[in-house]
Motif scaffolding. Structure first.
Motif, PDB file in Angstrom:
ATOM      1  N   ASN A  64       3.270  -9.455  -5.799  1.00  0.00           N
ATOM      2  CA  ASN A  64       2.435 -10.169  -6.764  1.00  0.00           C
ATOM      3  C   ASN A  64       3.222 -11.359  -7.278  1.00  0.00           C
ATOM      4  O   ASN A  64       4.314 -11.635  -6.790  1.00  0.00           O
ATOM      5  CB  ASN A  64       1.974  -9.242  -7.892  1.00  0.00           C
ATOM      6  N   ASP A  86       4.381 -13.474 -10.932  1.00  0.00           N
ATOM      7  CA  ASP A  86       4.414 -13.687 -12.377  1.00  0.00           C
ATOM      8  C   ASP A  86       4.909 -15.110 -12.557  1.00  0.00           C
ATOM      9  O   ASP A  86       6.060 -15.414 -12.251  1.00  0.00           O
ATOM     10  CB  ASP A  86       5.370 -12.669 -13.017  1.00  0.00           C
ATOM     11  N   GLY A 110       1.089 -10.462 -18.025  1.00  0.00           N
ATOM     12  CA  GLY A 110       1.953 -10.366 -16.847  1.00  0.00           C
ATOM     13  C   GLY A 110       2.191 -11.693 -16.156  1.00  0.00           C
ATOM     14  O   GLY A 110       2.746 -11.730 -15.072  1.00  0.00           O
ATOM     15  N   ALA A 116       0.725 -11.329 -12.917  1.00  0.00           N
ATOM     16  CA  ALA A 116       1.223 -10.271 -12.034  1.00  0.00           C
ATOM     17  C   ALA A 116       0.147  -9.237 -11.724  1.00  0.00           C
ATOM     18  O   ALA A 116      -0.018  -8.804 -10.590  1.00  0.00           O
ATOM     19  CB  ALA A 116       2.439  -9.595 -12.655  1.00  0.00           C
ATOM     20  N   GLU A 117      -0.596  -8.881 -12.756  1.00  0.00           N
ATOM     21  CA  GLU A 117      -1.565  -7.812 -12.574  1.00  0.00           C
ATOM     22  C   GLU A 117      -2.723  -8.254 -11.688  1.00  0.00           C
ATOM     23  O   GLU A 117      -3.165  -7.517 -10.813  1.00  0.00           O
ATOM     24  CB  GLU A 117      -2.084  -7.421 -13.953  1.00  0.00           C
ATOM     25  N   PHE A 130      -1.673  -8.624  -7.676  1.00  0.00           N
ATOM     26  CA  PHE A 130      -1.047  -7.534  -6.907  1.00  0.00           C
ATOM     27  C   PHE A 130      -1.784  -7.390  -5.581  1.00  0.00           C
ATOM     28  O   PHE A 130      -2.951  -7.015  -5.542  1.00  0.00           O
ATOM     29  CB  PHE A 130      -1.141  -6.259  -7.728  1.00  0.00           C
ATOM     30  N   ALA A 160       6.808  -9.524  -9.252  1.00  0.00           N
ATOM     31  CA  ALA A 160       7.063  -8.521 -10.287  1.00  0.00           C
ATOM     32  C   ALA A 160       6.624  -7.130  -9.848  1.00  0.00           C
ATOM     33  O   ALA A 160       6.293  -6.288 -10.661  1.00  0.00           O
ATOM     34  CB  ALA A 160       6.358  -8.930 -11.581  1.00  0.00           C
ATOM     35  N   THR A 161       6.617  -6.890  -8.547  1.00  0.00           N
ATOM     36  CA  THR A 161       6.244  -5.575  -8.039  1.00  0.00           C
ATOM     37  C   THR A 161       7.459  -4.639  -8.082  1.00  0.00           C
ATOM     38  O   THR A 161       8.574  -5.079  -7.823  1.00  0.00           O
ATOM     39  CB  THR A 161       5.751  -5.701  -6.581  1.00  0.00           C
ATOM     40  N   ALA A 162       7.220  -3.375  -8.402  1.00  0.00           N
ATOM     41  CA  ALA A 162       8.317  -2.416  -8.455  1.00  0.00           C
ATOM     42  C   ALA A 162       8.894  -2.188  -7.058  1.00  0.00           C
ATOM     43  O   ALA A 162       8.125  -2.091  -6.108  1.00  0.00           O
ATOM     44  CB  ALA A 162       7.821  -1.091  -9.029  1.00  0.00           C
ATOM     45  N   PRO A 163      10.212  -2.053  -6.911  1.00  0.00           N
ATOM     46  CA  PRO A 163      11.244  -2.311  -7.916  1.00  0.00           C
ATOM     47  C   PRO A 163      11.488  -3.823  -8.069  1.00  0.00           C
ATOM     48  O   PRO A 163      11.917  -4.467  -7.120  1.00  0.00           O
ATOM     49  CB  PRO A 163      12.471  -1.616  -7.339  1.00  0.00           C
ATOM     50  N   VAL A 164      11.199  -4.343  -9.256  1.00  0.00           N
ATOM     51  CA  VAL A 164      11.198  -5.793  -9.490  1.00  0.00           C
ATOM     52  C   VAL A 164      12.507  -6.440  -9.061  1.00  0.00           C
ATOM     53  O   VAL A 164      12.525  -7.472  -8.395  1.00  0.00           O
ATOM     54  CB  VAL A 164      10.999  -6.116 -10.981  1.00  0.00           C
ATOM     55  N   MET A 168      14.654  -5.718  -6.888  1.00  0.00           N
ATOM     56  CA  MET A 168      14.832  -5.852  -5.453  1.00  0.00           C
ATOM     57  C   MET A 168      13.989  -7.001  -4.894  1.00  0.00           C
ATOM     58  O   MET A 168      14.426  -7.751  -4.023  1.00  0.00           O
ATOM     59  CB  MET A 168      14.456  -4.540  -4.781  1.00  0.00           C
TER      60      MET A 168
END
Lengths: 265, 416, 234
Positions: B124, B126, B134, B137-138, B141, B165-169, B171
């Protein structure tokens, strides 16, 4: 006993042995237990019942047989409710995956509906997120290798490696349960992928006060170092059931009792 | 007749006045001051020009606020970190940093984020220039093989970082998912001669700095903030040698400098220049005559300076080991006439003897230096001899003393 | 001379007037094309030609013709599942066909969001004019079929003033529920024996069962949802 009869008997026996062993070799037993998933529930540990899991992901060749027998799942016939436009998009046609794709490579660009249906028609089902994660905690020698640095790094390396969907099944390691390719080829659909409650805004997902999800207090992750799991959950969170992806395939599971029943019969 | 002409004149002048007033009212409308930037109307549609670093798109100049379409493609690709070292980068637009986006205040940006079907991961964006949850970001995605569209209005002028900003951000950022978006004020930034786009980032590889081959991301090093590479524009050497940026003497250079992080703060400095102007942290505040400006991770600055003399200016993170050992080094080559008044170059060289002639001795301890301790055993003799050989002879006569034909004779003695 | 000047002035006037006017020209009705393989999803193209991805010839987007009783490819009535209502009657989804359907997924023991979602549904229902009410069905689907027996659903309906014929509360099997949620893009997870975490989404389906509108979030403005429903019934 005449030699002819002896040969015939051996032949029949070997057929029986072959077919039963083929069936059994297709799936491996995963002994149940408890584990703490990345995104847990109130009581943190989750019980997983024993189950059987396909040793390999479903391949192009196997899926081709499936669409031959079930024309409603062919590329040009699938209902659009069940798949976006990219279903089997790399296949040459309805009944051919073409020269570029290997028969033994995992089938990808499959929607959740199609994967679910495939498993159901085999008398199986898709694994739940918990079942999948539980089976995939294993490395070659241990059932839960999540604390091993080497295990995590290996998986991360794969997640970064490009175009692994082109590899054939069995090209990665055989894990503790005898299952291949859980990490290293493709992502895999899970039955309840839509139980992942992340919004795609990873930083907000730690917030307890979200209006998008009821009871989102439970979405906090348990292990902030399990990057590989973060990536899997993020992926699940980004999917809808009619989506397909070039890096997303599937395999099936079955409850243990069923297999035992079949076996005793 | 005369009266008639006067009448006509009056008539004409009223007509003219009418037209003039219309023109005036029209002009007035265009120059209208809006109570807030949110009220600036965006008229007509335009596709944004996106550029790869170190280049930036054409300045907005006097153009009006528009509906600006930004087409951004996410690509996961393998590329070179430094000689012999490969890395899998995750990129916005195929480069690290991602494509430069240039907007003006009041633009309505329609952002189309595309995740290439070969990619493995959802991503995504941000954008720090976005006012909204976000930073987009939201709403952005997006799974591989799909496209997400969202739109936002640029309310605050400035230079902003964007990132995944996707988990793990951490990385996603550590793998190169960041870039800059510029929001120019009404009428644009003042004209300069050269503009460039530079962004610092820190990288964490399984092998140590320089270890060859495809190097995967090292999570533990990233968490510990022990960077193996700290570089400008995604790789060692992205701004040196043939890749150096250039300017001519007398030109004013503007650098849009960002810092993607994920961890380290940059002490951005150009060796041999003083920044005439720094838009501190990319905002409205202008500071003048600055040697080194701090660029936080997830922050940016605009620096401007006029280059007065020819030569190669070195861009560094003045946390200096990063520059010389980890890659945070770039070059700006300036060509043109010398100006001895500003910088003379070397004028003379001479002997410096503050205490007159004679042999100088340095105070020393009584300890014998290690190299002078004599060897006691045959084994030690052999070992020391080998060390001496390696230091003195090896380079020309090679490991076995075989020498190099036509240049360095062999040292071998045949023992009979 | 005089005339020329006047004409020039006139032109100037017109020029300045139109110069100030940035109004958009009316959009013409356009014919669109689509890729027969839907390589880029439902993307349509304004010009005929070939698909940029698979190079197949683009085809004209046919006007959606819905024959009586026939459902489209995108209709939820393609789902074969059987459900139980709050009146303990078995129904197939396609029995809802013909009405506009407003749908939400809840569970009756939900302490926080579901009462608010139920209230949102009631609010939507209130805004439907009396003579149109018969054309709209409001459906609540349980995500906890284990707990939500028809009796519990009936009690929930009573408690929440959902007793008229328009309201249908459904429970299915666990698998059907998961599949149905997948269609609605509703995510949910059991977080304790009696508690679920779930997305709050209200969806609107047209008479043929195609999803036409979704609104996510709690306490959000449902004006858009209501106008969509009204548009469909009128």
């Amino acid at each position: 006993m005449s030699p002819f009869i002896r040969i015939a008997i051996t032949f029949i026996c070997s057929i029986i042995v072959f077919t039963t062993s083929a069936q059994r070799n297709d799936m491996a037993e995963v002994k149940g237990g408890t584990y703490i998933p990345l995104y847990g529930v109130d009581s943190t540990t989750v019980d997983v019942q024993s189950f059987k899991m396909d040793v390999y992901p479903v391949t192009n060749r196997e899926y081709l047989n499936f669409v031959k027998e079930n024309p409603q799942w062919q590329r040009s016939r699938i209902k659009r409710l069940f798949s976006d436009g990219s279903y089997l998009s790399d296949w040459e046609g309805d009944l051919s995956y073409g020269e570029k794709l290997k028969p033994n490579a995992p089938v990808t660009s499959i929607s959740w509906f199609a994967a679910k249906n495939y498993c159901e028609l085999q008398g199986k089902r898709l694994p739940t997120v918990d079942e999948w994660e539980y089976a995939a905690m294993a490395d070659q020698t241990t059932a839960d290798a999540r604390r091993k640095e080497s295990y995590n790094q290996q998986i991360l390396d794969w997640y970064e490696a490009l175009k692994t969907f082109k590899k054939e099944i069995g090209s990665t390691f055989k894990n503790y349960w005898g299952i291949y390719d859980l990490h290293g080829l493709v992502w895999e659909w899970t039955l309840d992928f839509n139980s992942v409650l992340i919004s795609g805004e990873s930083r907000k997902d730690v917030d307890k006060d979200s209006n998008l999800f009821c009871g989102s207090a439970a979405v906090g992750a348990t292990d902030l170092m399990n990057y590989a799991a973060f990536m899997r959950y993020a992926l699940r969170g980004s999917l809808k059931a009619n989506y397909t992806m070039r890096n997303l395939g599937f395999r099936c599971v079955a409850p243990l009792e069923n297999i035992n029943e079949n076996h005793s019969k | 007749m005369k009266i008639n002409t006067t009448k006509k004149l009056v008539l004409r002048s009223t007509q003219l006045a009418g037209v003039a007033s219309l023109l005036f009212s029209c002009a007035e409308k265009e120059k209208k001051v809006y109570a807030s930037t949110a009220e600036i109307p965006a008229i007509r549609e335009m596709t944004a020009e996106l550029t790869s670093p170190p280049h930036v798109p054409t300045p907005v100049g006097k153009r009006k606020a528009k509906k600006l379409i930004v087409d951004m493609e996410i690509l996961e690709l393998e590329s070179e970190m430094t000689n012999g070292v490969r890395y899998v980068y995750w990129t916005f637009g195929g480069t690290v940093p991602g494509s430069f986006i240039r907007t003006r205040v009041g633009d309505e940006v329609e952002f189309r984020l595309k995740n290439h079907p070969d990619n493995k991961l959802p991503h995504n964006i941000d954008l720090h220039a976005v006012t909204g949850p976000g930073g987009g970001a939201e709403s952005s995605f997006v799974a591989p093989g799909r496209e997400k569209v969202f739109s936002f209005k640029t309310l605050n002028p400035g230079l902003y970082v964007y990132h995944c900003a996707t988990a793990p951000v951490g990385m996603h950022i550590a793998n190169g998912m960041y870039g800059l978006i510029l929001v120019e004020p009404e009428g644009g930034l003042p004209r300069v001669d050269k503009e460039y786009y530079i962004m610092q980032g820190d990288f964490y590889t399984k092998g140590a700095n320089g270890e060859r081959g495809l190097q995967p991301f090292d999570m533990q090093k990233a968490v510990n903030e022990h960077a193996d590479y700290v570089v400008f524009n995604g790789s060692v050497g992205a701004l040196t040698g043939d890749n150096a940026i250039t300017a001519n003497v007398g030109e004013t250079v503007r650098l849009f400098v960002g810092n993607g992080g994920p961890n380290l703060v940059s002490s951005f400095h150009v060796i041999g220049e003083i920044f005439d102007k720094v838009y501190v942290e990319g905002g409205d505040l202008i500071n003048e005559n600055i040697q080194t400006t701090l660029i936080p991770a997830g922050g940016a600055a605009i620096v401007e300076f006029k280059v007065d003399v020819p030569g190669t200016l070195i861009l560094v993170d003045h946390s200096i080991f990063r520059a010389f050992n980890k890659g945070a080094l770039g070059m700006l080559k300036v060509e043109g006439e010398e100006n001895k008044k500003i910088y003379s170059g070397e004028l003379r060289e001479g002997i410096y003897l503050p205490e007159g002639p004679g042999i100088q001795t340095m105070p020393s301890t009584d300890e014998t230096p290690e190299s002078e301790i004599p060897a006691k055993t045959m084994a030690e003799k052999m070992e020391f001899g080998k060390a001496t050989f390696m230091q003195t002879c090896f380079a020309c006569h090679l490991g076995e003393g075989q020498g190099i034909p036509e240049a360095f004779p062999p040292l071998q003695i045949r023992i009979i | 001379m005089k005339n020329t000047l006047k004409i020039v002035l006139l032109f100037l006037l017109i020029g300045t007037l139109t110069g100030c006017n940035f109004g958009k020209s009316d959009k013409l009705e356009t014919v669109t094309y689509e890729c027969p393989m839907f390589c880029e999803g439902e993307k349509t193209y304004e010009e005929p030609g070939t698909c940029p991805i698979c190079n197949m010839d683009l085809t004209l987007v046919a006007e959606k013709e819905k024959k009586e009783g026939e459902i489209s490819d995108l209709s939820i009535y393609n789902l074969p599942s059987v459900w139980t209502t709050q009146h303990n009657e078995e129904i197939e989804l396609k029995e809802l066909q013909g009405n506009v359907v407003v749908m939400v997924m809840i569970y009756t023991s939900c302490p926080a969001a579901c009462p608010r979602l139920a209230a949102d549904m009631r609010n939507i229902e209130k805004q439907i004019p009396a003579d149109k009410k018969k054309d709209v069905t409001l459906v609540l689907v349980s995500i906890d079929p284990e707990t939500d027996t028809p009796e519990r659903l009936a009690a929930f309906a009573k408690e929440n003033l959902m007793e008229s014929n328009q309201w249908v509360l459904l429970r299915g099997t666990e698998a059907n529920t998961r599949e149905f949620a997948a269609v609605l893009a509703v995510n949910y997870k059991r977080i304790s024996p009696l508690d679920f975490s779930h997305s709050n989404i209200i969806s609107v389906f047209d008479q043929g069962g195609e999803l036409v509108h979704q609104k996510e979030g709690l306490g959000v403005n449902h004006q858009e949802t209501v106008s969509k429903i009204l548009e469909l019934v009128n």
